[in-house]
Design a protein around this motif. Structure first.
Motif, PDB file in Angstrom:
ATOM      1  N   GLY A  32       0.808  -1.213   0.000  1.00  0.00           N
ATOM      2  CA  GLY A  32       0.000   0.000   0.000  1.00  0.00           C
ATOM      3  C   GLY A  32       0.840   1.260   0.000  1.00  0.00           C
ATOM      4  N   ILE A  33       1.860   1.269   0.815  1.00  0.00           N
ATOM      5  CA  ILE A  33       2.743   2.430   0.890  1.00  0.00           C
ATOM      6  C   ILE A  33       3.417   2.665  -0.448  1.00  0.00           C
ATOM      7  CG2 ILE A  33       4.902   3.264   1.903  1.00  0.00           C
ATOM      8  CD1 ILE A  33       3.921   1.869   4.525  1.00  0.00           C
ATOM      9  N   SER A  34       3.964   1.635  -1.029  1.00  0.00           N
ATOM     10  CA  SER A  34       4.665   1.772  -2.306  1.00  0.00           C
ATOM     11  C   SER A  34       3.733   2.285  -3.400  1.00  0.00           C
ATOM     12  CB  SER A  34       5.263   0.429  -2.735  1.00  0.00           C
ATOM     13  OG  SER A  34       6.228   0.031  -1.814  1.00  0.00           O
ATOM     14  N   PHE A  35       2.550   1.714  -3.486  1.00  0.00           N
ATOM     15  CA  PHE A  35       1.600   2.112  -4.520  1.00  0.00           C
ATOM     16  C   PHE A  35       1.170   3.561  -4.367  1.00  0.00           C
ATOM     17  CE2 PHE A  35      -2.791   2.779  -5.839  1.00  0.00           C
ATOM     18  CZ  PHE A  35      -2.685   2.521  -7.197  1.00  0.00           C
ATOM     19  N   ILE A  36       0.763   3.935  -3.191  1.00  0.00           N
ATOM     20  CA  ILE A  36       0.223   5.273  -2.973  1.00  0.00           C
ATOM     21  C   ILE A  36       1.296   6.342  -3.100  1.00  0.00           C
ATOM     22  CG2 ILE A  36      -0.866   6.758  -1.244  1.00  0.00           C
ATOM     23  CD1 ILE A  36      -2.419   4.167  -0.395  1.00  0.00           C
ATOM     24  N   LEU A  76      -5.531   2.634   4.898  1.00  0.00           N
ATOM     25  CA  LEU A  76      -4.966   3.975   4.857  1.00  0.00           C
ATOM     26  C   LEU A  76      -6.123   4.933   5.101  1.00  0.00           C
ATOM     27  CD1 LEU A  76      -2.681   6.015   4.289  1.00  0.00           C
ATOM     28  CD2 LEU A  76      -3.392   5.931   1.897  1.00  0.00           C
ATOM     29  N   ASP A  77      -6.029   5.700   6.181  1.00  0.00           N
ATOM     30  CA  ASP A  77      -7.118   6.602   6.555  1.00  0.00           C
ATOM     31  C   ASP A  77      -6.973   7.990   5.959  1.00  0.00           C
ATOM     32  OD1 ASP A  77      -8.520   4.748   8.234  1.00  0.00           O
ATOM     33  OD2 ASP A  77      -6.882   4.979   9.661  1.00  0.00           O
ATOM     34  N   SER A  78      -5.756   8.501   5.926  1.00  0.00           N
ATOM     35  CA  SER A  78      -5.558   9.854   5.426  1.00  0.00           C
ATOM     36  C   SER A  78      -4.075  10.138   5.264  1.00  0.00           C
ATOM     37  CB  SER A  78      -6.174  10.873   6.398  1.00  0.00           C
ATOM     38  OG  SER A  78      -5.502  10.838   7.648  1.00  0.00           O
ATOM     39  N   ALA A  79      -3.815  11.318   4.707  1.00  0.00           N
ATOM     40  CA  ALA A  79      -2.450  11.815   4.576  1.00  0.00           C
ATOM     41  C   ALA A  79      -2.463  13.288   4.954  1.00  0.00           C
ATOM     42  CB  ALA A  79      -1.954  11.644   3.146  1.00  0.00           C
ATOM     43  N   SER A  80      -1.303  13.784   5.340  1.00  0.00           N
ATOM     44  CA  SER A  80      -1.177  15.193   5.690  1.00  0.00           C
ATOM     45  C   SER A  80       0.258  15.634   5.470  1.00  0.00           C
ATOM     46  CB  SER A  80      -1.595  15.437   7.148  1.00  0.00           C
ATOM     47  OG  SER A  80      -0.776  14.697   8.036  1.00  0.00           O
ATOM     48  N   ILE A  86       7.906  17.114   4.896  1.00  0.00           N
ATOM     49  CA  ILE A  86       7.357  15.953   5.604  1.00  0.00           C
ATOM     50  C   ILE A  86       5.970  15.627   5.054  1.00  0.00           C
ATOM     51  CG2 ILE A  86       6.650  14.983   7.825  1.00  0.00           C
ATOM     52  CD1 ILE A  86       8.648  16.916   9.155  1.00  0.00           C
ATOM     53  N   PHE A  87       5.821  14.367   4.639  1.00  0.00           N
ATOM     54  CA  PHE A  87       4.532  13.860   4.162  1.00  0.00           C
ATOM     55  C   PHE A  87       4.130  12.722   5.088  1.00  0.00           C
ATOM     56  CE2 PHE A  87       1.474  11.831   1.379  1.00  0.00           C
ATOM     57  CZ  PHE A  87       0.890  12.913   0.741  1.00  0.00           C
ATOM     58  N   LYS A  88       2.933  12.823   5.674  1.00  0.00           N
ATOM     59  CA  LYS A  88       2.494  11.844   6.683  1.00  0.00           C
ATOM     60  C   LYS A  88       1.371  10.968   6.139  1.00  0.00           C
ATOM     61  CE  LYS A  88       3.570  14.056  10.985  1.00  0.00           C
ATOM     62  NZ  LYS A  88       3.284  13.570  12.302  1.00  0.00           N
ATOM     63  N   TYR A  89       1.473   9.687   6.464  1.00  0.00           N
ATOM     64  CA  TYR A  89       0.423   8.718   6.176  1.00  0.00           C
ATOM     65  C   TYR A  89      -0.144   8.239   7.498  1.00  0.00           C
ATOM     66  CZ  TYR A  89       2.542   8.576   1.586  1.00  0.00           C
ATOM     67  OH  TYR A  89       3.037   8.932   0.361  1.00  0.00           O
ATOM     68  N   HIS A  90      -1.460   8.057   7.548  1.00  0.00           N
ATOM     69  CA  HIS A  90      -2.134   7.614   8.768  1.00  0.00           C
ATOM     70  C   HIS A  90      -2.860   6.302   8.467  1.00  0.00           C
ATOM     71  CE1 HIS A  90      -1.241  11.647  10.217  1.00  0.00           C
ATOM     72  NE2 HIS A  90      -1.671  12.068   9.054  1.00  0.00           N
ATOM     73  N   TYR A  91      -2.398   5.224   9.108  1.00  0.00           N
ATOM     74  CA  TYR A  91      -2.914   3.880   8.871  1.00  0.00           C
ATOM     75  C   TYR A  91      -3.619   3.343  10.112  1.00  0.00           C
ATOM     76  CZ  TYR A  91       0.000   3.516   4.706  1.00  0.00           C
ATOM     77  OH  TYR A  91       0.567   3.708   3.481  1.00  0.00           O
ATOM     78  N   ILE A 132      12.367  14.569   0.984  1.00  0.00           N
ATOM     79  CA  ILE A 132      11.131  14.549   1.766  1.00  0.00           C
ATOM     80  C   ILE A 132      11.180  13.391   2.761  1.00  0.00           C
ATOM     81  CG2 ILE A 132       8.633  14.196   1.624  1.00  0.00           C
ATOM     82  CD1 ILE A 132       8.835  15.593  -1.143  1.00  0.00           C
ATOM     83  N   THR A 133      10.799  13.687   3.985  1.00  0.00           N
ATOM     84  CA  THR A 133      10.661  12.657   5.015  1.00  0.00           C
ATOM     85  C   THR A 133       9.281  12.047   4.882  1.00  0.00           C
ATOM     86  OG1 THR A 133      12.185  13.710   6.560  1.00  0.00           O
ATOM     87  CG2 THR A 133      10.522  12.240   7.509  1.00  0.00           C
ATOM     88  N   MET A 134       9.219  10.731   4.816  1.00  0.00           N
ATOM     89  CA  MET A 134       7.950  10.028   4.822  1.00  0.00           C
ATOM     90  C   MET A 134       7.683   9.580   6.249  1.00  0.00           C
ATOM     91  SD  MET A 134       8.737  10.117   1.514  1.00  0.00           S
ATOM     92  CE  MET A 134       9.996   8.956   1.132  1.00  0.00           C
ATOM     93  N   SER A 135       6.530   9.930   6.743  1.00  0.00           N
ATOM     94  CA  SER A 135       6.172   9.641   8.131  1.00  0.00           C
ATOM     95  C   SER A 135       4.949   8.731   8.134  1.00  0.00           C
ATOM     96  CB  SER A 135       5.863  10.962   8.856  1.00  0.00           C
ATOM     97  OG  SER A 135       5.534  10.735  10.192  1.00  0.00           O
ATOM     98  N   TYR A 136       5.088   7.569   8.778  1.00  0.00           N
ATOM     99  CA  TYR A 136       4.032   6.568   8.795  1.00  0.00           C
ATOM    100  C   TYR A 136       3.491   6.453  10.221  1.00  0.00           C
ATOM    101  CZ  TYR A 136       6.388   5.562   4.444  1.00  0.00           C
ATOM    102  OH  TYR A 136       6.958   5.688   3.197  1.00  0.00           O
ATOM    103  N   ASN A 137       2.213   6.780  10.390  1.00  0.00           N
ATOM    104  CA  ASN A 137       1.568   6.755  11.698  1.00  0.00           C
ATOM    105  C   ASN A 137       0.561   5.617  11.732  1.00  0.00           C
ATOM    106  OD1 ASN A 137       2.526   9.416  12.968  1.00  0.00           O
ATOM    107  ND2 ASN A 137       1.967   9.949  10.870  1.00  0.00           N
ATOM    108  N   TYR A 138       0.634   4.814  12.782  1.00  0.00           N
ATOM    109  CA  TYR A 138      -0.217   3.632  12.900  1.00  0.00           C
ATOM    110  C   TYR A 138      -1.124   3.750  14.117  1.00  0.00           C
ATOM    111  CZ  TYR A 138       3.018   1.743   9.514  1.00  0.00           C
ATOM    112  OH  TYR A 138       3.775   1.551   8.388  1.00  0.00           O
TER     113      TYR A 138
END
Length: 159
Positions: A32-36, A76-80, A86-91, A132-138
């Protein structure tokens, strides 16, 4: 790609059924991370316009199609964005509660895999180019925060 025989990432995973769930979660998260990330990198980062605006636009477009089921265990709920760096993903881990997860072991297992994915994916070239820092929040199935994993330029620019 993933060493699924690594020491336990999730507490209380003793049965074969629970091990299968762990494998599915990790595979789903990685896919999912790779695709998005790849999709939005191509959409927005090839342009010279204001990078922060492009990242905000990418997050907004991702949020318009979210939540997005990655697999049966991950959503994947959202991104910000926090800035132009910094790009954040919220899982959400759909079938797990915070008490079932050892976040330190989860981080220790996921961080090298996420870093490798960011570092080697040709689709993420523009993210790397712009440092860019990729930030993954779980979060757990109840919305309780579990952990954050950042993949910084220092991590993916190293050998």
């Amino acid at each position: 790609f993933l060493n699924l025989n690594h020491p336990l990432v999730l507490d209380n995973m003793k049965t074969e059924e629970q091990t299968t769930t762990k494998q599915k979660v990790i595979k789903g998260i990685t896919f999912g991370i790779s695709f998005i990330v790849a999709y939005f990198a191509v959409q927005y980062l090839f342009f010279d316009a204001n990078l922060e605006d492009k990242l905000k636009d990418a997050a907004q477009e991702l949020n318009e199609i979210s939540p997005q089921q990655i697999d049966q265990d991950t959503r994947l709920d959202s991104a910000s964005t926090v800035s132009d760096k910094i790009f954040k993903y919220h899982y959400t881990l759909l079938n797990l509660e915070k008490s079932e997860i050892n976040s330190e072991e989860f981080n220790n297992y996921m961080k090298p895999n996420l870093t490798k994915s960011v570092k080697t994916s040709s689709d993420l070239k523009e993210f790397r180019k712009h440092k860019i820092t990729m930030s993954y929040n779980y979060f757990d199935k109840n919305g309780e925060f579990i952990t954050n994993i950042d993949v910084t330029p220092a991590m993916y620019e190293g050998e």
